[in-house]
Scaffold this active site. Structure first.
Site, mmCIF file in Angstrom:
data_model
loop_
_atom_site.group_PDB
_atom_site.id
_atom_site.type_symbol
_atom_site.label_atom_id
_atom_site.label_comp_id
_atom_site.label_asym_id
_atom_site.label_seq_id
_atom_site.Cartn_x
_atom_site.Cartn_y
_atom_site.Cartn_z
ATOM 1 N N GLN A 178 79.963 48.079 39.416
ATOM 2 C CA GLN A 178 81.276 47.884 40.033
ATOM 3 C C GLN A 178 81.233 46.917 41.210
ATOM 4 O OE1 GLN A 178 84.183 48.811 38.962
ATOM 5 N NE2 GLN A 178 83.453 50.086 37.267
ATOM 6 N N ALA A 199 78.606 42.950 31.699
ATOM 7 C CA ALA A 199 79.454 41.763 31.686
ATOM 8 C C ALA A 199 80.935 42.100 31.672
ATOM 9 C CB ALA A 199 79.110 40.898 30.472
ATOM 10 N N CYS A 324 84.305 56.834 31.361
ATOM 11 C CA CYS A 324 83.354 57.709 30.668
ATOM 12 C C CYS A 324 83.881 59.125 30.537
ATOM 13 C CB CYS A 324 82.007 57.726 31.390
ATOM 14 S SG CYS A 324 82.065 58.544 33.005
#
Length: 394
Positions: A178, A199, A324
């Site tokens: 991040q 990426a 997530c």
């Protein structure tokens, strides 16, 4: 759709796509081939390696390309624990780390025999470095503390944390997924041993990331994928040339535009926070007021369930946790680790802005949020005050 979930993923920058397209058609050769066409692609891959290294302040020889930060974290953590001395098999992990790091540490301990200790965080989400210092001992082989948190934007003093780990003879892993492209990252200057990034968080393609590992450590790591020996034997498989070139181009753009992007995002995020706290009551900030990513703000709207708010404003894409978390109904582990109760955590939304975000989008999003929060709060009040049906028994 107003997209304010850039910490989950970003669109591919048109300049990145332009760099990638020739690798699908004109320059399609395998980078491992010995002929001229293969060597030309290999040179592009090495150029990208240097671009990624430059973004995070390290030497290109330290960069190992992977499928993403999750694979990189598993490669690093399992590799370190697999080669650890018998008396040094404990891993310390900050409580608010990404699930990829937490799960990789737990799995590595299960496979290779070890234990995982959790480092507390402060109320603002920053790691409690006093607790880290007190938790360190001669049995600790690795400490993992991320540079910036995806849910609250909290920025950690990783240089100090790394120094504490090294003082106890432990290695240090930093998740900069991040942080990279949003704030300056200087891995070598911070003396970080291992780092991971992806990426798709910096306007590059999905499916490519990197492990940054000091050369002296690379020989100690055990590859997760074996085969043709690509990436100095640490990550076999046909080189994802197009993805890597896109990663490199995204890194170069992020490095060149970091200050401009950060200034713009900080202004827009501050505006968003100001308007929401000014026009809605019972809005609380989760995380630090200042020491956070320029694009991120996490707010609790007391009395309004976050999932219900999101459902009530389909025009705005925000998040009730990290990507997530998926469809899990559990409250954010990041917010609960900071001391929020399950109710408070379930009433919190993360807004993460990006390079394409505009002031008009901020104003429009604020209007949708105000309407949605008001609707959900009103519905909750009606539900609480509705009389229960009376049941009569004969």
């Amino acid at each position: 759709m107003i997209y304010f979930d850039y910490n989950a993923t970003t669109p591919v920058d048109p300049r990145v796509l332009e760099a990638m397209l020739p690798l699908f058609s004109e320059q399609f050769a395998n980078a491992s081939s010995g002929h001229g066409a293969g060597r030309a692609v290999a040179r592009l891959v090495e150029q990208a390696r240097g671009q990624v290294a430059s973004l995070v302040g390290t030497n290109r020889r330290n960069v190992v390309f992977t499928s993403g930060a999750t694979e990189a974290a598993n490669l690093a953590i399992r590799g370190v624990l697999a080669g650890a001395e018998p008396g040094r098999r404990r891993i310390l992990v900050a409580a608010t780390e990404h699930k990829a790091v937490l799960a990789a540490a737990a799995e590595a301990a299960r496979i290779h025999g070890g234990t995982v200790g959790i480092v507390r965080v402060l109320r603002n989400g920053a790691p409690d470095l006093d607790h880290l210092a007190a938790s360190l001992s001669k049995d600790v082989v690795l400490v993992a503390v991320m540079a910036a948190n995806s849910e609250t934007g909290a920025v950690a003093d990783v240089r100090r944390a790394c120094g504490l780990a090294h003082g106890a003879g432990a290695l240090f892993l930093c998740d900069v997924t991040q942080a990279a492209g949003k704030i300056p990252v200087a891995l070598d200057a911070w003396e970080i041993d291992l780092a991971v990034l992806s990426a798709h968080k910096i306007y590059g393609p999905k499916g490519v990331g990197a492990l940054v590992a000091r050369r002296r450590l690379q020989n100690r790591l055990t590859p997760l994928i074996v085969g043709g020996g690509q990436e100095r034997g640490l990550r076999s498989g046909t080189t994802n040339s197009a993805g890597i070139v896109g990663f490199g181009r995204a890194a170069a753009i992020a490095a060149a535009e970091l200050t401009t992007d950060a200034d713009q995002l900080r202004r827009l995020t501050a505006l968003l926070q100001h308007l929401l706290t000014e026009q809605l009551d019972a809005v609380e900030l989760n995380g630090p007021a200042v020491a956070r990513l320029p694009n991120t703000v996490n707010l609790r709207f007391a009395g309004a369930d976050a999932d219900a708010v999101m459902t009530s404003m389909p025009e705005v894409a925000v998040s009730a946790g990290s990507a997530c978390k998926g469809s899990s109904s559990e409250p954010s582990h990041v917010l609960t680790a900071m001391g929020l109760g399950s109710t408070a955590a379930s009433e919190s939304l993360r807004f993460s802005l990006g390079r394409p975000s505009t002031e008009d989008e901020v104003h429009a999003a604020v209007g949708h949020v105000i309407t949605a929060v008001g609707h959900v709060r009103a519905l909750a009040r009606r539900t609480r005050t509705r009389p229960h049906p009376r049941v009569f028994s004969p």
